[in-house]
Design an enzyme around this catalytic site. Structure first.
Site, short mmCIF file in Angstrom:
data_model
loop_
_atom_site.label_atom_id
_atom_site.label_comp_id
_atom_site.label_asym_id
_atom_site.label_seq_id
_atom_site.Cartn_x
_atom_site.Cartn_y
_atom_site.Cartn_z
N ARG A 104 0.88 -1.17 0.00
CA ARG A 104 0.00 0.00 0.00
C ARG A 104 0.91 1.22 0.00
O ARG A 104 1.71 1.41 0.91
CB ARG A 104 -0.90 0.00 1.23
CG ARG A 104 -1.56 1.36 1.46
CD ARG A 104 -2.63 1.32 2.50
NE ARG A 104 -3.82 0.65 2.01
CZ ARG A 104 -5.03 0.75 2.58
NH1 ARG A 104 -5.20 1.49 3.66
NH2 ARG A 104 -6.07 0.12 2.08
N HIS A 131 -7.64 0.60 -6.17
CA HIS A 131 -7.82 -0.23 -4.96
C HIS A 131 -8.55 -1.52 -5.39
O HIS A 131 -9.69 -1.75 -5.02
CB HIS A 131 -8.63 0.55 -3.93
CG HIS A 131 -8.54 0.00 -2.54
ND1 HIS A 131 -7.77 -1.09 -2.20
CD2 HIS A 131 -9.14 0.40 -1.37
CE1 HIS A 131 -7.89 -1.34 -0.91
NE2 HIS A 131 -8.72 -0.44 -0.38
N GLN A 134 -10.37 -3.95 -2.86
CA GLN A 134 -11.66 -3.46 -2.37
C GLN A 134 -12.78 -3.90 -3.31
O GLN A 134 -13.88 -4.28 -2.87
CB GLN A 134 -11.63 -1.92 -2.27
CG GLN A 134 -12.90 -1.33 -1.71
CD GLN A 134 -13.12 -1.72 -0.26
OE1 GLN A 134 -12.22 -1.61 0.56
NE2 GLN A 134 -14.31 -2.19 0.07
N ASP A 219 -17.20 7.50 -1.02
CA ASP A 219 -15.94 7.32 -0.30
C ASP A 219 -15.57 8.68 0.28
O ASP A 219 -16.19 9.70 -0.08
CB ASP A 219 -14.86 6.79 -1.28
CG ASP A 219 -13.54 6.45 -0.60
OD1 ASP A 219 -13.50 6.34 0.65
OD2 ASP A 219 -12.53 6.29 -1.32
N CYS A 259 -16.25 1.88 1.14
CA CYS A 259 -15.10 1.02 1.47
C CYS A 259 -14.65 1.17 2.92
O CYS A 259 -13.99 0.29 3.45
CB CYS A 259 -13.95 1.30 0.52
SG CYS A 259 -13.28 2.97 0.66
N ARG A 287 -13.51 -8.38 2.69
CA ARG A 287 -12.10 -8.18 2.35
C ARG A 287 -11.31 -9.45 2.72
O ARG A 287 -10.43 -9.89 1.99
CB ARG A 287 -11.52 -6.97 3.10
CG ARG A 287 -12.10 -5.62 2.68
CD ARG A 287 -11.68 -5.22 1.28
NE ARG A 287 -10.24 -5.19 1.11
CZ ARG A 287 -9.44 -4.17 1.46
NH1 ARG A 287 -9.97 -3.08 1.97
NH2 ARG A 287 -8.14 -4.23 1.28
N1 NVA Z 1 -9.92 6.72 -1.11
C1 NVA Z 1 -9.49 6.33 0.20
C2 NVA Z 1 -9.72 4.87 0.41
C3 NVA Z 1 -9.34 4.36 1.77
C4 NVA Z 1 -9.50 2.88 1.90
C5 NVA Z 1 -8.02 6.67 0.37
O1 NVA Z 1 -7.25 6.47 -0.58
O2 NVA Z 1 -7.66 7.16 1.43
N1 CP Z 2 -11.11 -0.02 2.81
C1 CP Z 2 -9.85 -0.09 3.21
O1 CP Z 2 -8.93 -0.36 2.44
O2 CP Z 2 -9.65 0.15 4.54
P1 CP Z 2 -8.27 0.36 5.28
O3 CP Z 2 -7.70 1.68 4.83
O4 CP Z 2 -8.61 0.35 6.74
O5 CP Z 2 -7.33 -0.76 4.93
#
Ligand code: NVA
Ligand code: CP
Length: 300
Positions: A104, A131, A134, A219, A259, A287
């Protein structure tokens, strides 16, 4: 078989993605029955986190453990990544000792470089652009609740961000209609709008997007890395909160998805996310199951 990565949904054929969703549903049932199934005994997954996570970390770590293997968390601060060791070298070293790498991070190009230099499968656990994990969980949730994914109408309301981009890929691959409503200046990537144009429509009004939708998704308005833009975004996204009035424009039995993490009172009201149409915690739990299916496919 050549080395298989999972950086975007496009990395796997539709039939394989569908198999993964079906398998996730099977693995979920087995887990709930208490069946021990350990095809990844002695295997390990390195998890590189340059951004925070609750769901991704817990689901991959628990998933590896349930499948008989283990996972290790690596953050830039306590590895040499934070001191500037090249991604190429990092990939060669970690992949020489582990069976898979989940990452990540911010730039999607970094994940591609990691994959190009890795001798084991690399999984994208979120970048600024995509993502895909997800989406596996979200599509599983839709299939569980509605029996099929194809032919659905899904409304994306809010920021044209990483999760939105993965929804766009999913729309073309699984042949559902995706209506996206974003404020001007917060649209998804133009190239993805073009590539996925057979199944994706961009509108400016949230009402137009949710009209006759089977699912309404949103989101956060400020993704990780955009914390400094938060105040400006709150103003820009005025009118894009998913509230009861907006949900009432969708189909009567429409599902609400997110998500998570969610910010009640911003992109969604508490009445919607904590209400009867919301399936956000099923998505979150899935997940675990969807990624177990993915890990089994890539690592077993
Ligand atoms: N769009 C959000 C998703 C978090 C799971 C981010 O990138 O922070
Ligand atoms: N939805 C998701 O990826 O959550 P986290 O940021 O907690 O991993």
């Amino acid at each position: 078989m050549s080395l298989q990565h999972f950086l975007t949904l496009n990395d796997l054929p539709q039939a394989t993605l569908q198999d993964l969703i079906n398998r996730a549903i099977e693995l979920k049932a087995l887990t709930k029955q208490g069946v021990i199934y350990e095809p990844l005994k002695n295997k390990s997954l390195a998890m590189i986190f340059s951004k925070s996570s609750t769901r991704t970390r817990v689901s991959f770590e628990t998933g590896m453990r349930q499948l008989g293997g283990g996972a290790l968390v690596l953050t830039p601060n306590d590895t040499q990544i934070g001191r500037g060791e090249p991604i190429e070298d990092t990939a060669k070293v970690i992949s020489s000792m582990t069976d898979g790498i989940m990452i990540r991070t911010d730039s999607h190009a970094k994940v591609e470089t990691l994959a190009n230099n890795s001798s084991v499968p690399v999984i994208n656990g979120l970048t600024d652009d995509y993502h895909p994990c997800q989406l596996l969980a979200d599509l599983q949730t839709l299939q569980e609740l509605r029996g099929r994914i194809q032919g659905a109408t899904i409304a994306w309301v809010g920021d044209g961000n990483n999760v939105c981009h993965s929804f766009m890929n999913a729309a073309r691959i699984f042949d559902f209609q995706l209506n996206i409503a974003t404020p001007i200046g917060f649209e998804p990537r133009t190239d993805l709008l073009e590539i996925n144009s057979s199944n994706v429509t961009l509108v400016t009004s949230a009402c137009d997007a949710v009209n006759r939708a089977d699912v309404v998704v949103t989101d956060t308005w400020a993704s990780m890395g955009q914390e400094n833009e938060k105040d400006g975004r709150v103003q820009a996204f005025d009118g894009y909160c998913v509230d009861d009035a907006l949900m009432s424009k969708a189909n009567k039995d429409a599902l609400f998805m997110h998500c998570l993490p969610a910010y009640r009172g911003m992109e969604v009201t508490a009445s919607v996310i904590d209400g009867p149409q919301s399936v956000v915690f099923q998505e979150a739990e899935n997940r675990l199951h969807a990624q177990k299916a993915l890990l089994e496919h890539l690592l077993a």
